[in-house]
Design an enzyme around this catalytic site. Structure first.
Site, short mmCIF file in Angstrom:
data_model
loop_
_atom_site.label_atom_id
_atom_site.label_comp_id
_atom_site.label_asym_id
_atom_site.label_seq_id
_atom_site.Cartn_x
_atom_site.Cartn_y
_atom_site.Cartn_z
N GLN A 12 24.26 31.48 -1.86
CA GLN A 12 24.83 30.88 -3.20
C GLN A 12 26.62 31.02 -2.63
O GLN A 12 27.09 32.38 -2.77
CB GLN A 12 24.56 31.69 -4.44
CG GLN A 12 24.97 30.67 -5.63
CD GLN A 12 24.79 31.38 -6.74
OE1 GLN A 12 25.46 32.38 -7.19
NE2 GLN A 12 24.09 30.76 -7.90
N TYR B 97 31.80 28.61 -14.02
CA TYR B 97 32.86 29.09 -12.83
C TYR B 97 33.56 27.74 -12.49
O TYR B 97 33.50 26.53 -13.13
CB TYR B 97 32.05 29.60 -11.73
CG TYR B 97 31.48 31.07 -12.12
CD1 TYR B 97 32.23 32.03 -12.51
CD2 TYR B 97 30.04 31.26 -12.17
CE1 TYR B 97 31.92 33.20 -13.19
CE2 TYR B 97 29.62 32.36 -12.48
CZ TYR B 97 30.53 33.27 -12.93
OH TYR B 97 30.27 34.57 -13.32
N ARG C 132 23.45 24.43 -7.74
CA ARG C 132 23.02 25.11 -9.21
C ARG C 132 23.93 24.66 -10.40
O ARG C 132 25.17 24.59 -9.90
CB ARG C 132 23.14 26.59 -9.10
CG ARG C 132 22.43 27.12 -10.28
CD ARG C 132 22.53 28.80 -10.31
NE ARG C 132 21.19 29.03 -10.85
CZ ARG C 132 20.93 30.35 -11.52
NH1 ARG C 132 22.10 31.28 -11.47
NH2 ARG C 132 20.11 30.96 -11.82
N GLY D 274 14.36 35.56 -12.29
CA GLY D 274 15.71 36.33 -12.08
C GLY D 274 15.53 37.69 -12.43
O GLY D 274 15.06 38.50 -11.30
#
Length: 404
Positions: free
Chosen positions: A126, A213, A261, A361
């Site tokens: 990622q 982000y 994502r 997760g």
């Protein structure tokens, strides 16, 4: 013997103690979740994805033997997506995360990928730039974090150094707004990180476009206060940076190795909701479909605030409706959903055709043998939340497999 081989032997013995996945498939009825899946030329042995999770164990900002064992223990997942790995020092917002912009960091990740592959797993990296969710104590020469926006992320926390020089949660200041000509440099940083990931042995990369982000700071019109070609006044302008990154990464490593994502309706790190959410992510999905990326990975942030209610919160809201629309756009691109899924709900969504892969997760933290536990209906071990971030082997590689 190479270190990766030793790690693989340890992990292999660990996995063998609960039966390897293929032997399980021979003896049990195969539901949707446990069927193989063709992910853009990569054959996954099941449809379970280990979602990216920050663990903050890399004391030198590089993956090491503990990192390799952590991922190898969990390699019965059809696909692992690594924790966020910073594409540059500028892109870092948290201490002790393994990055991917130096030769030492690439070598550290190579140990991880060799170990995962040795026990039959697949892993994507990622690629991460936090934008404004950083702190001068992390940045080179104490510089301000950078962002497409000039707005401070109110209420956000980075993980840097406090005034006593101790690692701590710290408040990000108002960022320095990127000049137009600087954006191309960051696009190139993503492309170089993708090349580094392939060199490190990753099967592909996931562009981190979620969770407040850098990419979301361009996409969100209530955060993006630019006046140039990346401004919020037109949808094409807000999408421009993300599409430039996608195109640059695809040019380096191929579309079949690239996923992204996203987190529509997410509000982490001062990301306010806005009227054009569906329009934004449907337009982005159409562009992704044209480029035939490997997957779109949707994060349901609702599970962060309603962890005891599972997916009930989002299932009755806008994200669930948007998922169906996104899925209809993605003809040659897989759709992953992560956040609040249970075994039953994952099976329901897979059978319904709403998603192609199911992401888990937190359950993987304390259940490295999660695939076996889900398949057999074995109880899940609780996680020690105090050891989620930072520390050593405790709460990282010491969770035992299920003992029938």
């Amino acid at each position: 013997m190479k270190i990766a081989a030793i790690v693989a032997l340890i992990a292999g013995g660990y996995l063998g103690s609960v039966n390897l996945f293929f032997s399980l498939m021979e003896r049990h009825f195969m539901t949707e979740l446990f069927k193989p899946f063709d992910l853009a030329r990569l054959t996954l042995r099941n449809r379970i994805v280990m979602a990216p999770m920050t663990r903050a164990r890399a004391t030198n900002d590089a993956a090491d033997v503990l990192t390799a064992l952590y991922y190898a223990q969990r390699a019965t997942a059809g696909l692992i997506v690594s924790e966020g790995t910073s594409i540059s020092r500028e892109g870092q917002g948290y201490l002790f995360n393994p990055a991917i912009y130096t030769a030492q960091q690439v070598a550290g990740w190579k140990l991880v990928t060799d170990s995962v592959h040795a026990v039959g797993g697949h892993i994507f990296a990622q690629l991460w730039h936090v934008g404004r969710v950083s702190h001068p104590s992390i940045q080179e020469n104490g510089e301000l974090p950078v962002s497409p926006s000039s707005k401070k992320a109110e209420g956000a926390r980075a993980y840097g150094y406090n005034e006593r020089g101790e690692p701590d949660q710290v408040e990000p200041p108002a960022p320095r707004q990127l000049a137009t000509e600087e954006v191309e440099r960051i696009v190139n940083d993503f492309a170089q990180a993708a090349s580094n990931a392939v060199e490190a042995g990753f099967d592909g990369v996931e562009i981190h476009g979620a969770n407040g982000y850098l990419h979301e700071q361009f996409l969100n019109p209530k955060v993006n206060d630019r006046t140039d070609k990346y401004s919020a006044d037109q949808l094409d302008n807000r999408l421009r940076f993300t599409l430039e990154v996608i195109d640059a990464v695809v040019a380096r490593i191929g579309a079949h190795r690239v996923g992204i994502r996203v987190s529509p309706y997410g509000q982490l790190f001062d990301m306010p909701l806005y009227d054009e959410i569906d329009e934004t992510y449907l337009a982005l999905s159409r562009e992704i479909a044209e480029r035939k990326l490997a997957y779109v990975h949707v994060m349901n942030q609702d599970s962060f605030e309603r962890i005891d209610r599972g997916v009930q919160g989002f299932a009755n809201g806008g994200l669930f409706s948007l998922l169906r629309k996104i899925k209809s756009e993605l003809t040659d691109t897989a759709l992953i959903l992560t956040g609040g899924l249970t075994h039953a709900r994952a099976e329901e969504f897979l059978s319904d055709g709403l998603i192609d892969l199911a992401g888990f997760g937190h359950a993987f933290i304390s259940n490295p043998d999660l695939v076996s536990r889900l398949e057999h209906g074995w109880a899940l071990a609780p996680a020690d939340r105090a050891t989620f971030y930072g520390g050593n082997a405790k709460g990282y590689i010491d969770y035992p497999p299920y003992r029938p």
